[in-house]
Structure formats: C-alpha cells, structure tokens
Design an enzyme around this catalytic site. Structure first.
Site, PDB file in Angstrom:
ATOM      1  N   HIS A   1      39.134  13.659  64.489  1.00 22.43           N
ATOM      2  CA  HIS A   1      39.915  12.678  65.239  1.00 22.43           C
ATOM      3  C   HIS A   1      39.026  11.557  65.784  1.00 22.43           C
ATOM      4  CE1 HIS A   1      43.258  11.155  67.468  1.00 22.43           C
ATOM      5  NE2 HIS A   1      42.727  11.400  68.644  1.00 22.43           N
ATOM      6  N   ASP A   2      37.806  11.899  66.158  1.00 31.84           N
ATOM      7  CA  ASP A   2      36.879  10.899  66.703  1.00 31.84           C
ATOM      8  C   ASP A   2      36.535   9.790  65.709  1.00 31.84           C
ATOM      9  OD1 ASP A   2      36.642  11.646  69.285  1.00 31.84           O
ATOM     10  OD2 ASP A   2      34.671  12.593  69.102  1.00 31.84           O
TER      11      ASP A   2
ATOM     12  N   ARG B   1      37.492  19.411  79.097  1.00 35.66           N
ATOM     13  CA  ARG B   1      36.897  18.454  78.172  1.00 35.66           C
ATOM     14  C   ARG B   1      36.276  19.155  76.969  1.00 35.66           C
ATOM     15  NH1 ARG B   1      37.496  13.532  76.250  1.00 35.66           N
ATOM     16  NH2 ARG B   1      35.548  12.541  75.674  1.00 35.66           N
TER      17      ARG B   1
ATOM     18  N   ASP C   1      40.921  14.708  60.352  1.00 29.17           N
ATOM     19  CA  ASP C   1      41.521  14.733  61.691  1.00 29.17           C
ATOM     20  C   ASP C   1      42.611  15.801  61.708  1.00 29.17           C
ATOM     21  OD1 ASP C   1      42.789  14.275  64.092  1.00 29.17           O
ATOM     22  OD2 ASP C   1      43.067  12.121  63.791  1.00 29.17           O
TER      23      ASP C   1
ATOM     24  N   SER D   1      45.215   7.103  68.649  1.00 26.56           N
ATOM     25  CA  SER D   1      45.620   8.327  69.335  1.00 26.56           C
ATOM     26  C   SER D   1      46.744   8.032  70.341  1.00 26.56           C
ATOM     27  CB  SER D   1      44.376   8.927  70.004  1.00 26.56           C
ATOM     28  OG  SER D   1      44.594  10.228  70.407  1.00 26.56           O
TER      29      SER D   1
END
Lengths: 378, 196
Positions: free
Chosen positions: A353-354, A223, A320, A153
């Site tokens: 994405h994680d 968040r 992602d 990232s």
C-alpha cells in the site's frame, strides 16, 4: 535539499466562524484549518489542485519547513517542479483535515464550551465533513473549481466524495490505492489498532490530556499493526528478511536474538506515538471504516458515479493487499457502467500500500502524463 | 498511422462512442477524437503504451481482454474496434461475441494468413512464415490464433454475425484490386465491419 523541491514552505491558517453541520448531527460552531500551498494560482484561478491526505497524513505534503529539515513533506515525490503534480503549472493546496492533530481543529484543540481540550468528546467525523470543510477552504482561497482533487488511500475516498457532492467544482478526480468502502478485513485491522490504544491505561478513556498521561504504548502498537498492512510480504522480505539486529540463533547459546524487523517496527511505533494524537487516530480510522461511497445511492456505485461530472484517474499497486487492485477495479467498473471518463492502471510494485508514496518510475510517468492532460485544460 | 486504421475511420460516425480493444499508444483513438470528435476509451495492457496514450489525453483502462469484458454493459458503445489483435487473444470467438454485445457495431482487422506469400513460404520452405509484417518465430509470437479471410467469414456465418462491409489491403497501397477481387489469396490485411 533536492533541486526539484518546492523549497521552504510555511503553513498557513484559516479560521471559519460559520458553523459547520456535521454528518453525525452535531455542529462545529467555529474551526481552524491549517494548510500549505505550493506553486502560484493563475489569474483564471483554474490551476488549483487539492491534495487530500490519508489516515496519518497532514498538510505538510511537499518541501521543507526549514533548511535544517532532514525529511521533506510526505508526498514530495509527487509534488514539486517537474514532478507529476508540477508546481511550475499547478497551485497545490494541502491541508490538515478537521479532527487532525497537526494544527487543524481536532481532539487536542480547546472546546470553547468547556475551556478544556475536546479529547474524546470531539464530534465523530465522516469523509463528507472533510469535503465540506475543504469546500469552504476553496471558497476562502477563491477557487470555484479545482483542476483536480487528488488523494491516496483515505485521501482517494475524499476525492471520490468530492466528485459526488460538488460535481461542478472539480474537473478531474485522482483516486490512488483506494476503495469505495473498506472490507471486513480492513475494518478488523482498524479495530485492533483502536483496541490497542483503548487498552493502554494511559488512554484514560480518551481524557489523557486532562489527566496528563500518554497512551504511548497503545498508539505505538496501533501503528505497528497498521504499518505491517501497508507493506507487502515481499517488501518486508527485501527490507529485513530474517536478518538479526542483535544476538544469535546459534545452538548452545542463550543470548536472545532480535530480528531487524522487530526493532524497525518498534522504532516506527515509537516515532508515531510521539507525534500523533490517539483520539485523532481513533477518529480517522472510524471515518475510514464508516465510508461507503454508494450507501445513499441504493448501494449502487453506478448510480453514485452518475452524480459525478469530472474525469477520473484510478491507480492501484500490484502488491497492495490493504487496498488491493480489485478494489480499484470496482471503482473503474462502476465508472465505465456510469459512462464517466476513466483511466486506470495497475502499477507493478513491490512496496504494498505504501507504494503510492514511493518514486516508482511507471507510477510517476503515468501520473505525470495524466496531470499534463489536466494542465491542458487549465 | 497504419493503413487498416485509415480504412476503418470512415465507418465511425462523428461524435459517437468508441471502444478500442488493444489501443496501443492511442494514435488511432486520438485521430478519431480530433477528426471525428468521438468519445473514446482504449483498452491496453502494455505499460509503456498506456503511458503514451494517456499523454495524448486519452482515457485508457489497463485490462486484459483474455480475462473477459464482462465489466462493459450491453450496447454501451456505438462501435467497438479491434485492430490487429484478433490473432493474439486466447478466445477470438468469445471476444467477437463480446464486441457485438458491448457495441452496436464492431470493426475487426487481422492479417490474412492465406496471403499468397504466406502460402508460398509455408509451401516451399515447409516452415512457419516470418516476414517484415509478421516478424515473430512460432515459439515466441503473440499471434496465437492466425486465421484466413475464409476462416473468419466461416466463423461469422456460424455465429450469426452479419458482415456489413469489408475492405482488403493488398501488397501495394495504391490499387487493392487483386486484394478485393481474391481476398483470401491477395489480401495482406482484412478489415470487417460487423454487427448482430
């Protein structure tokens, strides 16, 4: 504690008194970087790997700080004995970036000119500022050339910038779930996060430390938005579906129903707002937004990558959507056109994405296979 | 090492740049790197083969040839190799065009569907041939564009592709005399060096 862990690690601190000229034009007269190392530097000093962290990351990438720690560092899946970044062979350096809130000089540090916390007056940073400060840390540790600079990232952006700014100081550049620049959609999500923080009365224009307030709600909301974009639709469906945490959707009842995903997001938001600094979050998201690898190379990524002399590993994940495989393909295509050695794979993964933090078998196998090649030249 | 790969090695100049389309586990590229010091890049789509090839220290890009090769600049490689993949791509003619756009020369190998055993199988049984060499049933085969030596040469003629050299592999490894004398009947595998 897992047997394949680097075990108990102790953060270290390096102080730099040589002023650092920043991309914004300001100068940081002195600063500190907090970092951890795993593994042993060999006598040729050729086996060092730099790990660059992402938006909300920090120096604690692997192992545990104490025997009571429940959770290991954020990239423990990939760093340790027998893991892709194998600490039996590599000396791994992981730092908290400048502007961070986990011990390195940042908005929560004391501004020597005023004797008060920097707060919102901390200089705006670009990815290249981090790279320059990391290069000084390398000098301090006696590392002339990294075996690899690795990042996911925002960390991948730092790795790519390293390849352009210090081409002789890394042999491999590993770019995972990253991009050469953010899309408008990506910037838009970051803007929502910043607005959420700034709209919180506790934020006090960034002077919350001096005022003794906390923009906890805003930071939690920021968040929550971010977290949604790090997961895929499938991952959320798998994890929560429409499961209820309390209440019921039966007709004829007024008991309010709460979905599992609601409580999960709130929990994530609250956890984060208790451990992260709002000004740092704004600073980091801006560095992410402002990054544009090829800007000063005539907006030509091929020309940019011609500056590099290392080999590249680029990885993306199928679900992602924050840093989609097509962003990684742009990197790969530019590297091919610039005639730079490149390896690329799109890993099939549900986690969005994680995924770059997850123990996905193909990901670990391929990453490990590449790092073995990196090792071969150490 | 498959036989067709040992044959084509001699057409690849030492120290040159090679793109291998459908590189599999990278065995051939690695051999070229060791014996010919080539700078190689392999394209592959099979995850496990990609990992094996990367473990050999090779540069591998996961990319599906059927989606095009437009990301490779013109004349950016000395040689583009496609071994035993021509019959498995959606548009063999377009891939050939791309190979010769990207590379100064191309090397293609494919199974010859007009080999006498295929003809005999089809002729006598009236069914699509299944053999040790082509072990798939017609409905689940990756080989969707089988062709013959004559078919391939006709396509080259039609597209203005020059055949610089050809080599045939027959049933027996020792003496491919029949295969080279009457390739369309006796060649099991056809190997071509082509350019524009």
């Amino acid at each position: 504690m897992k047997t394949s862990s680097v075990g108990i690690v102790t953060p270290q601190r390096a102080r730099f008194d040589e002023p650092l000229a920043l991309a914004c034009g300001r100068v940081l007269t002195a600063y500190e970087l907090v970092y951890e190392t795993y593994g042993t530097l060999n006598s040729a000093r050729s086996n060092a790997v730099l790990v660059c962290h992402a938006l909300s990351g920090h120096h604690h990438a692997a192992g545990y700080h104490s025997a009571e720690d429940r959770k290991p560092g954020w990239w423990d899946e990939c760093i340790g004995p027998g893991k892709p970044i194998d600490t039996n062979h590599f000396f791994v350096v992981s730092l908290n970036n400048l502007g961070g809130c986990h011990g390195s000089t940042g908005p929560t540090s004391i501004n020597p000119a005023t004797g008060a916390p920097w707060g919102p007056d901390f200089p705006s940073l670009r990815v290249r500022d981090w790279v320059h400060s990391q290069a000084r840390l390398a000098d301090r540790l006696g590392i002339d050339c990294w075996a690899a600079v690795v990042g996911g990232s925002l960390g991948g952006m730092q790795a790519m910038r390293w390849a352009l700014l210090y081409p002789t100081r890394l042999r491999h550049c590993v770019v995972i779930a990253s991009a050469m620049r953010l899309s408008a959609q990506n910037i838009a999500f970051n803007e929502i996060a910043r607005q959420a923080i700034q709209a919180d009365p506790g934020f006090a224009d960034g002077h919350y430390l001096a005022r003794n307030t906390v923009p906890a709600k805003g930071l939690a909301l920021a968040r929550m938005v971010g977290h949604i974009t790090y997961l895929s639709d499938d991952a959320m469906a798998d994890k929560f579906g429409r499961d209820l945490r309390s209440g019921s959707l039966e007709l004829g009842g007024e008991e309010p129903a709460e979905f599992q995903v609601q409580s999960y997001l709130r929990y994530q938001g609250n956890q984060f707002s208790g451990s992260f600094d709002a000004n740092t979050y704004i600073l980091m998201t801006q560095a992410l937004d402002f990054f544009d690898l090829a800007r000063e190379y005539g907006d030509d990524p091929v020309a940019a990558f011609r500056e590099a002399s290392c080999a590249f590993l680029v990885l993306s994940f199928s679900t992602d959507w924050r840093f989609s495989p097509s962003r990684s393909r742009e990197i790969v295509d530019a590297l091919i056109a610039a005639d730079r050695p490149v390896t690329y794979a799109e890993i099939e993964a549900n986690e969005g994405h994680d995924a770059f933090l997850m123990p996905i078998p193909r990901y670990l196998a391929l990453f490990g296979a590449y790092m073995q090649r990196v090792r071969g030249a150490c | 090492m498959r036989l067709d790969l040992t044959h084509i090695q001699r057409w690849i100049a030492p120290g040159s740049k090679v793109l291998d389309l459908g590189c599999g586990n990278g065995e051939f590229l690695q051999r070229l790197a060791v014996e010919r010091q080539v700078r190689g890049l392999g394209l592959e789509i099979d995850p496990e083969k990609i990992t094996s090839a990367v473990a050999r220290g090779l540069n591998i890009v996961e990319q599906d040839m059927d989606a095009g090769l437009g990301n490779f600049p013109d004349q950016s490689f000395d040689t583009v190799v496609m071994a035993h993949a021509l019959q498995a791509v959606h548009f063999p003619d377009r891939v050939l065009d791309d190979m010769l756009r990207i590379g100064r020369q191309g090397i293609v190998t494919f199974p010859n569907f007009a080999h006498w055993r295929c003809r005999l199988y089809l002729g006598s049984r009236g069914r699509m041939p299944v053999s040790r060499f082509m072990p798939y049933n017609w409905y689940d085969t990756p080989n969707i564009h089988f062709c013959t030596v004559k078919d391939f040469e006709a396509l080259c003629e039609e597209r203005g592709i020059r055949i610089l050299a050809r080599d045939m592999v027959g049933n027996t490894q020792r003496r491919p005399l029949l295969a080279n004398a009457w390739p369309n009947l006796f060649a099991v595998t056809a190997i071509y060096l082509i350019s524009r």
